[in-house]
Design an enzyme around this catalytic site. Structure first.
Site, PDB file in Angstrom:
ATOM      1  N   GLN A 143       0.836  -1.198   0.000  1.00 51.01           N
ATOM      2  CA  GLN A 143       0.000   0.000   0.000  1.00 51.01           C
ATOM      3  C   GLN A 143       0.872   1.250   0.000  1.00 51.01           C
ATOM      4  O   GLN A 143       1.108   1.841  -1.038  1.00 51.01           O
ATOM      5  CB  GLN A 143      -0.925  -0.034   1.210  1.00 51.01           C
ATOM      6  N   ASP A 144       1.383   1.643   1.164  1.00 49.42           N
ATOM      7  CA  ASP A 144       2.313   2.764   1.245  1.00 49.42           C
ATOM      8  C   ASP A 144       3.383   2.419   2.272  1.00 49.42           C
ATOM      9  O   ASP A 144       3.257   1.425   2.994  1.00 49.42           O
ATOM     10  CB  ASP A 144       1.595   4.080   1.573  1.00 49.42           C
ATOM     11  N   PRO A 145       4.477   3.176   2.332  1.00 48.50           N
ATOM     12  CA  PRO A 145       5.576   2.831   3.240  1.00 48.50           C
ATOM     13  C   PRO A 145       5.147   2.837   4.705  1.00 48.50           C
ATOM     14  O   PRO A 145       4.172   3.483   5.079  1.00 48.50           O
ATOM     15  CB  PRO A 145       6.613   3.932   2.972  1.00 48.50           C
TER      16      PRO A 145
END
Length: 255
Positions: free
Chosen positions: A92-94
């Site tokens: 998804q995202d960091p």
């Protein structure tokens, strides 16, 4: 219809002003490996959109802590060339706490292992013979095996998950997924969680194996498609072998 025609004409007029940048220029601007830029063939419109994304991220970096560092945002592109990709794991995202390293689910060696990655290791230990969970979350060696660890959003503000969701990183990540689907054959796409599963429409399931499950986070409970017990790592290697490719050495993290 009149509005639609106006929009089409407007886009065509605007597109004349978009920059047509060389691969070297794109590399200097975006910090993405040249092999990937050649493979992606970004359009003038996509380049313009990405320049806007970078401006938004740079503005945030002035007064906020943004992860990962500029040098690591596209680490994925330097550790796994497009022609070497056999498996794509979508994130998804960091991690918003600074543990991220530019690879989906991976961390820098010095950091503790996130709970989601611990569950990934649990599934590997359960299903892959002789797998022993490593003492860190560095997944670089998987990349060299042909595993692309790709987040759909490449940056995040410290402590604020999904804070850059609306910046437009999807221009790049969706292009990567669709281009791999179009240009490559017999890849395996691992889609864990609702966010990743929504991207299945970008993948040609007639050419590739698409495996879906719940997100590996222990906070996610799914009776229909639980992550533990999904056998994705085993099924991945069976598919690769059946299609004349070397299986992934998942144990390489400890070698």
């Amino acid at each position: 219809m009149a509005l639609l025609q106006w929009m089409l004409d407007h886009v065509q007029d605007e597109e004349k002003n978009y920059e047509n940048l060389s691969i070297d220029d794109q590399h200097s601007l975006f910090g993405i490996n040249r092999d990937w830029l050649s493979f992606l063939q970004l359009s003038k419109l996509e380049i313009t959109h990405l320049k806007h994304v970078y401006k938004l991220v740079d503005n945030d970096r002035v007064h906020l802590t943004v992860h990962p560092s500029s040098d690591n945002v596209h680490a994925w592109s330097f550790l796994c060339k497009p022609t070497d990709v056999k498996v794509v794991i979508l994130g998804q995202d960091p991690y918003p706490d600074g543990r991220g390293c530019g690879l989906a689910f991976g961390t820098v060696k010095e950091c503790s292992i996130p709970e989601s990655l611990k569950n990934i290791f649990k599934e590997l230990e359960r299903s892959i013979p002789n797998f022993s969970p490593p003492d860190n979350g560095c997944l670089n060696s998987w990349c060299r095996e042909g595993v692309l660890l790709l987040n759909s959003i490449f940056t995040v503000v410290h402590g604020l998950p999904m804070s850059h969701e609306a910046f437009g990183w999807q221009t790049l990540s969706y292009k990567i997924i669709s281009r791999l689907s179009e240009q490559m054959n017999s890849l395996v796409f691992l889609l864990w969680g609702k966010h990743a599963r929504k991207l299945s429409y970008l993948i040609d399931a007639q050419k590739h194996l698409v495996l879906e499950s719940a997100h590996p986070s222990p906070k996610v409970k799914s009776a229909r498609m639980p992550f533990i017990g999904c056998n994705h790592f085993v099924r991945t290697n069976l598919f690769l072998t059946e299609h004349g490719k070397d299986p992934i050495n998942w144990n390489i993290l400890n070698e």
